[in-house]
Design a protein around this motif. Structure first.
Motif, short mmCIF file in Angstrom:
data_model
loop_
_atom_site.label_atom_id
_atom_site.label_comp_id
_atom_site.label_asym_id
_atom_site.label_seq_id
_atom_site.Cartn_x
_atom_site.Cartn_y
_atom_site.Cartn_z
N ASP A 298 3.97 8.33 12.98
CA ASP A 298 3.70 9.24 11.87
C ASP A 298 3.27 8.49 10.61
N GLY A 299 3.94 7.39 10.31
CA GLY A 299 3.72 6.69 9.06
C GLY A 299 5.03 6.47 8.33
N ILE A 300 4.96 5.89 7.15
CA ILE A 300 6.13 5.56 6.35
C ILE A 300 6.09 6.37 5.06
N GLY A 301 7.10 7.17 4.83
CA GLY A 301 7.15 8.01 3.64
C GLY A 301 7.68 7.27 2.43
N PRO A 302 7.42 7.77 1.22
CA PRO A 302 7.82 7.12 -0.03
C PRO A 302 9.27 7.42 -0.41
N ALA A 303 10.21 6.99 0.39
CA ALA A 303 11.61 7.38 0.22
C ALA A 303 12.17 6.97 -1.14
N ARG A 304 11.96 5.72 -1.53
CA ARG A 304 12.53 5.24 -2.80
C ARG A 304 11.93 5.98 -3.99
N THR A 305 10.64 6.19 -3.96
CA THR A 305 9.99 6.90 -5.07
C THR A 305 10.52 8.32 -5.19
N LEU A 306 10.67 9.00 -4.04
CA LEU A 306 11.21 10.36 -4.06
C LEU A 306 12.62 10.37 -4.63
N HIS A 307 13.45 9.45 -4.19
CA HIS A 307 14.83 9.36 -4.69
C HIS A 307 14.84 9.15 -6.20
N ASP A 308 14.00 8.25 -6.67
CA ASP A 308 13.97 7.94 -8.10
C ASP A 308 13.44 9.11 -8.93
N ARG A 309 12.65 9.98 -8.32
CA ARG A 309 12.13 11.15 -9.04
C ARG A 309 13.11 12.33 -9.03
N GLY A 310 14.23 12.18 -8.27
CA GLY A 310 15.24 13.23 -8.29
C GLY A 310 15.45 13.97 -7.00
N ALA A 311 14.82 13.51 -5.90
CA ALA A 311 14.96 14.14 -4.59
C ALA A 311 15.93 13.31 -3.75
N PRO A 312 17.17 13.76 -3.53
CA PRO A 312 18.14 12.97 -2.78
C PRO A 312 17.70 12.78 -1.33
N VAL A 313 17.95 11.60 -0.79
CA VAL A 313 17.52 11.26 0.56
C VAL A 313 18.68 11.40 1.55
N THR A 314 18.39 12.03 2.69
CA THR A 314 19.33 12.15 3.80
C THR A 314 18.68 11.55 5.05
N LEU A 315 19.43 11.55 6.16
CA LEU A 315 18.96 10.91 7.38
C LEU A 315 19.14 11.83 8.59
N GLY A 316 18.19 11.75 9.53
CA GLY A 316 18.31 12.50 10.77
C GLY A 316 17.76 11.71 11.94
N SER A 317 18.19 12.08 13.15
CA SER A 317 17.66 11.41 14.34
C SER A 317 16.59 12.23 15.03
N ASP A 318 16.33 13.46 14.57
CA ASP A 318 15.17 14.27 14.93
C ASP A 318 14.99 14.39 16.44
N SER A 319 14.08 13.63 17.04
CA SER A 319 13.75 13.76 18.46
C SER A 319 14.70 12.98 19.35
N HIS A 320 15.62 12.23 18.78
CA HIS A 320 16.65 11.49 19.51
C HIS A 320 16.08 10.41 20.42
N ALA A 321 14.94 9.85 20.02
CA ALA A 321 14.49 8.62 20.67
C ALA A 321 15.58 7.56 20.53
N VAL A 322 16.32 7.65 19.42
CA VAL A 322 17.51 6.83 19.16
C VAL A 322 18.52 7.75 18.48
N ILE A 323 19.80 7.64 18.85
CA ILE A 323 20.85 8.32 18.09
C ILE A 323 21.75 7.25 17.52
N ASP A 324 21.45 6.86 16.29
CA ASP A 324 22.17 5.78 15.62
C ASP A 324 21.81 5.85 14.13
N LEU A 325 22.68 6.48 13.33
CA LEU A 325 22.36 6.64 11.91
C LEU A 325 22.42 5.33 11.14
N PHE A 326 23.10 4.31 11.68
CA PHE A 326 23.04 3.00 11.04
C PHE A 326 21.62 2.45 11.15
N GLU A 327 20.99 2.64 12.30
CA GLU A 327 19.60 2.22 12.49
C GLU A 327 18.67 3.03 11.58
#
Length: 440
Positions: A298-327
């Motif tokens: 898909d590509g790499i999203g601007p996570a840090r910029t979004l966070h700094d602009r006021g959009a809190p970042v969360t995490l998901g495993s979506d399609s479960h190619a991997v289930i490991d939130l540390f990863e």
């Protein structure tokens, strides 16, 4: 009767603390002190709050190891996903989801946000209970010991300006008003049941025409519930949206009242500067799913910029190619390094917060994901003497060294569901083999 756990180390709001006693009364933390273990149940290593998987499609787990064969892109992957969607029924989905959620529990996840759009039977015919598939997912989460935010998803079109075809017809309710009738019935069925949150989702601008979106947004406002949406995951999605509506997906969602502090934009990969400002100013959560985003190219999203602009970042495993939130957590930082050729965008504590307290809040559980009195009693203990974690400490040990395999104990909602790396329901690998095998 209250139970007391002794944590060798615990990640508390004030930081890493040694020798912590956590008293649990029912589903909640009653008291936290420091002291000797005494008769308390011992949790060696580092104990952190329960993890929140903010974006899941449980049935996608059946695709692991198959869609990675050969070449292709998001769209060829999607065709294979539809094949699995075409054969599930409430019983087989319950079995599969129970195993998937148990796998999540083994990885330290105590709450899942299930982005649920596989609603109806073959040909789009509703089951006798139109919410049978939703009930199956909730039953599965409870069997695995997780809380669940079931994000009932409105899915009406197969693409911008095109109808539903093939297995997609199982996703649709005809229009948003009929979707809302079914979703309201689901919310009523679980009213007052604190381990379940019924939220809503706009699948994407591909699947929900803009004029239908306000109905879904109103459901979120009326129920004070989460509202999630896939946003700008693919450049082709953006191009089709702009051609049809003369606006980006974020702009369309903004114009239809679908952004805000209860909303989550999932992926948010290909954004304009205006998109970033709209998401940040509205305090919309951003759910990053790096292992899926890299698996699908898909590509790499601007996570840090979004966070700094006021959009809190969360995490998901979506399609479960991997289930490991540390990863997932460390990939947010490592992806930023690849994109920018610089290091040090995120502190480990920030990424751990994204996986815990922020993720829970985005799913409608703002009193979870933290080790404080009154919070949900979710304790995840990670061994610090494996070949991965030996010699590490603190949040850096979790984010940059540990894997899901290092989770040895999980208490979820006051109930011990993982002990010594084993789930209470038995051999999860065997459960997955049987559930996935039945679909082939």
């Amino acid at each position: 009767m209250p139970l007391t756990y002794w944590c060798e180390q615990a990640w508390l709001p004030e930081g890493l603390t040694e020798s912590v006693l956590v008293e649990v009364d029912g589903t909640r933390i009653a008291k936290i002190t420091q002291g000797e273990p005494g008769a308390a149940e011992r949790l060696p290593g580092l104990t952190i709050p329960g993890l929140a998987n903010a974006h899941s499609h449980a049935f996608h787990r059946a695709l692991r190891g198959t869609t990675q064969q050969g070449k292709g892109d998001f769209w060829t992957w999607r065709d294979q996903m539809y094949q699995v969607a075409g054969v599930l029924d409430p019983d087989s989905y319950r079995r599969l989801a129970t195993a998937v959620y148990a796998e999540m529990a083994l990885a330290g996840i105590t709450c899942v946000g299930e982005f649920h759009y596989l609603h109806h039977g073959p040909g789009g015919r509703p089951y006798d209970d139109p919410n049978s598939m939703g009930h199956a997912l909730i039953d599965a989460a409870r069997a695995a010991g997780l809380r669940i935010a079931l994000l009932d998803t409105c899915y009406l079109t197969g693409g911008v300006g095109t109808g539903l075809t093939g297995p997609q017809v199982r996703f649709g309710d005809g229009d948003a008003e009929r979707w809302a009738v079914r979703a309201d019935a689901l919310a009523s069925a679980y009213h007052g049941q604190h381990d379940v949150e019924i939220g809503s989702a706009i699948h994407s601008v591909r699947a929900v025409p803009p004029e239908q979106m306000p109905v879904v947004a109103e459901f979120s406002h009326h129920h004070a519930a989460p509202l999630h949406a896939h946003v700008s995951e693919q450049r082709a999605e953006n191009a089709a949206c702009i051609e049809r509506y003369a606006a980006t997906p974020v702009e369309v969602l903004h114009e239809r009242g679908a952004l805000g502090p209860r909303s989550t934009a999932v992926h948010a990969t290909h954004l304009t500067d205006v998109d970033i400002e709209l998401l940040g100013q509205s305090s919309t959560y951003i759910c990053m799913c790096p292992t899926t985003e890299r698996d699908l190219a898909d590509g790499i999203g601007p996570a840090r910029t979004l966070h700094d602009r006021g959009a809190p970042v969360t995490l998901g495993s979506d399609s479960h190619a991997v289930i490991d939130l540390f990863e997932e957590a460390r990939a947010v930082e490592l992806n930023e390094r690849l994109a920018s050729e610089r290091r040090g965008h995120w502190r480990a504590a920030e990424l751990l917060a994204a996986a815990t307290v922020t993720g829970h809040a985005s799913l409608g559980f703002p009193d979870a994901g933290m080790l404080v009195p009154g919070a949900w009693a979710d304790l995840v203990s990670i061994t610090l003497d494996s070949v991965r974690t030996a010699g590490t400490t603190g949040p850096e040990a979790v984010v940059y060294a540990a894997s899901a395999a290092d989770v040895h104990s999980v208490v979820a909602s006051g109930r011990r569901i993982v002990a010594d790396g084993h789930h209470i329901s038995g051999n999860v690998g065997r459960m997955l083999i049987e559930a996935i095998g039945a679909l082939r």
